[in-house]
Design an enzyme around this catalytic site. Sequence first.
Site, PDB file in Angstrom:
ATOM      1  N   LYS A 118       0.810  -1.206   0.000  1.00 54.76           N
ATOM      2  CA  LYS A 118       0.000   0.000   0.000  1.00 54.76           C
ATOM      3  C   LYS A 118       0.853   1.271   0.000  1.00 54.76           C
ATOM      4  CE  LYS A 118      -1.331   1.302   3.788  1.00 54.76           C
ATOM      5  NZ  LYS A 118      -1.867   1.532   5.142  1.00 54.76           N
ATOM      6  N   ASP A 131      -4.465   8.134   3.926  1.00 57.74           N
ATOM      7  CA  ASP A 131      -4.019   6.788   4.266  1.00 57.74           C
ATOM      8  C   ASP A 131      -4.843   6.276   5.456  1.00 57.74           C
ATOM      9  OD1 ASP A 131      -2.469   4.527   4.167  1.00 57.74           O
ATOM     10  OD2 ASP A 131      -0.924   5.343   5.494  1.00 57.74           O
ATOM     11  N   GLU A 132      -4.979   4.979   5.576  1.00 57.76           N
ATOM     12  CA  GLU A 132      -5.720   4.378   6.693  1.00 57.76           C
ATOM     13  C   GLU A 132      -7.117   4.982   6.827  1.00 57.76           C
ATOM     14  OE1 GLU A 132      -4.416   1.842   8.125  1.00 57.76           O
ATOM     15  OE2 GLU A 132      -2.262   2.120   8.447  1.00 57.76           O
ATOM     16  N   GLN A 187      -8.811  -3.898   8.946  1.00 57.20           N
ATOM     17  CA  GLN A 187      -7.782  -3.475   9.890  1.00 57.20           C
ATOM     18  C   GLN A 187      -8.202  -2.249  10.696  1.00 57.20           C
ATOM     19  OE1 GLN A 187      -3.572  -3.781   8.547  1.00 57.20           O
ATOM     20  NE2 GLN A 187      -4.467  -4.345   6.594  1.00 57.20           N
ATOM     21  N   ARG A 214       0.849  -9.645  10.773  1.00 55.57           N
ATOM     22  CA  ARG A 214       2.177  -9.034  10.932  1.00 55.57           C
ATOM     23  C   ARG A 214       3.273 -10.049  10.675  1.00 55.57           C
ATOM     24  NH1 ARG A 214       0.767  -4.862   9.546  1.00 55.57           N
ATOM     25  NH2 ARG A 214      -1.163  -5.989   9.213  1.00 55.57           N
TER      26      ARG A 214
END
Length: 782
Positions: A33, A216-217, A247, A599
Amino acid sequence: MSDLLASLTDAQRQAVEHVEGPLLILAGPGSGKTRVITHRIAWMLRQGIRPESILALTFTNKAAEEMKTRVADLAPGQQVWLSTFHRFCSRLLRQYAEHVGLEANFAIYDTSDSRSLLKQAIAALKLEDGRFTSDQIAGGISWAKNSLISAENYKPRPGHPLGAVVAHVYPLYQARLLKANAVDFDDLLLHMALLLRENPELRGRLDLRYRYIMVDEYQDTNLAQYTIVRGLSIDQPNLAVTGDPDQSIYGWRGANLSNILDFEKDYPHVRVVRLEQNYRSTKSILRAAAQLIGNNVRRKAKGLFTDNAEGSPVRLVRHASQQTEAEAIAARIAAEVRAGRRRPRDFAIFYRTNALSRVIEYVLRDMAIPYQMVNGVEFYQRKEIKDVLSYLAVLNNPRNEVAVLRVINTPARAIGKTTIERLQEFAADRKCSLLDAARQSGVVPGISGRAAVAVAKFVALIDRLMLLTVRPVEEVLFHVLTESGYEDFLRASQAEEDQERLANIQELLSAARQFDERNPGVGHLEEFLEETALVNDTDDWETSSDRVTLMTLHASKGLEFPVVFIVAVEEGVLPHERSKESPDQLEEERRLLFVGITRAREELQLSYARQREFRGRRGWVVPSHFLFELPREEMTLEDECGGAHQPTEVADEASQISADGTDEFPVWSDSGDRPRPSDEEAATTFEAPLQSPDNSPATVTGVANLTTAAELAMPTSSAFAVSGRDEFRVGGIVRHAEFGLGKIVALSGGGSRRCATVAFASHAGQRTFVLANAPLQAIRSG
DNA sequence: TGTGAGTTGATTTTT
DNA sequence: TCAACTCACA
């Protein structure tokens, strides 16, 4: 031109090349990303788009910094505005401060500043309903601000007692913030959002100025952030957002999952690009993650896949207790490192709550495995740092009441509680600031002659320092330290703690020096204060140091490690007890585990204990029902509760548990003799500390001979360096470039702030140093 | 103004 | 369990 695109996959390239019009990038974990965002910015610049018209917003400084670096590599010399939401709002608000009732030099209150102001407001109201803590009330106000509900518009829900209290407190708290010419973190967003909403002309201008916006996010945006982004991309809807609904783990802080789920409704002609290929994890890890998250309803289904190797199966392990859980993990890490297969930095251990880290820390320390914890005590939150920065804050904004209150009697200058209260009353009467009231201390009723003199001296000090504010920050800071008496006060102190504070202040001075170097010229005090308020120093977590990483699942977002352990996957912990009330919260807990799992690059181990001590009580544990949602048939299931060694005990426990129906072991395997490194094996192969320059046998410890609880509970200073340079131990001999040979008498602090107190053989006596900076060399460890 | 016993209440925390 | 906070006292 094409070199930018050449290294990208089809999906990534589509996202990069889509420049005009709205774009939604649904990016699974490990799908490149950041790469897409940075390449997209570089691509736009190559197309001739002016850098000033590009705005990229992130949530963390770390993300912003990383992107800046990567964009600078791809498109050298081009300055695009790339920052956190809060920083962006702060900069813009300083330009338009008067629109929202502020002045351009407003102060930014961090959580503890705003909490202290809130407590004052609560006290001033003398509430009858004392049921709620200031934290709860703060939560209520924060929720309102994130939902764009201003103090005037706040209406409590009927039958909602907390709401009623918030309705009382919020207006006063907000009034006091404005009076102090200050904002809290939430205000930065709230003011900005309202500014855009209520000033169509300004909104239009800014919309035009930032023609290309990236966020972002996006799954973590709250209503305020949504409104800001939306407001800036109505006429110029070239908005590209990236995110992953799976997420989203900050719902409890006001993040609204609907923002990303409904993006296509807000921008009907949106182009949606899915980045589903994972470049991080093995097939088996990714399958576990995908199957788990498939149980969520509120999401956009993605078909995650990877070309990576199958990898070893995910391990699911049951332990007898939290102690054995920690020991087994430590032993495993030790064995891997001993065998030369892994370095300590390859491992990460995640947990749901911070309290769970303690046992793990003890065991790692006992086995001399170097580790670092992310999110220790933050540097800028330390008392001495806050004290000194408060002086600067007063100089920059004399109306800053929280800062004035903090420094008026620090160090003690005989201005007591009563005097301060009189001043506050006077200020309220005259509608002036506290410092202005102090200026007139002679005429304030109820203030004795002696107190009035002390106050006058304080005012004179501030006035004198105020003349210096255009000087470089380090210089201002230096004058504050000497003229306020703060430095002398600490120097005179016998307490070891105060010596450490001096060392921290040195650290602050060097931070100021670095800031001055970055910002040549005069009058940057305000920017320095802004940086200290908005930049938190957990960013100094170094990937470079060779240590095992310990952190909460929340903190792990955005990172990756070759080997990941997730502990305490238990009902009540993960999902957390308090998250069971609503299905949405439960889904967020599942996402949290999803984030943790994804992760891992090569190996993943989930574990739980049959018994766990919780708030001093030992209780039986029910494994997390999330474990039943994993593809158990393809995972390695291990039971480390004793197995073959104590069959009777196991049988007893098993019957005891099944009797109350709490233990359906989701991981049961029929035989316990699967090849794996046993504890004993690990203990014997692991004979010396991992990172010790000497071969002192005294440090040999293994699982088999764990020390007593009392020893484990010893303060860090007597054990090995917790997370500092491990060659320094109490009792060790060191050489200092200037003072010569000395012996370490104490160690304190952690990470890059780790300090050593050294007694020198020379006349230098005893001194404390920040290890990261001091010219200290270990000669012999203790 | 600082210390000490007693009370209380305990997720996660980008900024 | 434990740490953070309060309140009383010197």
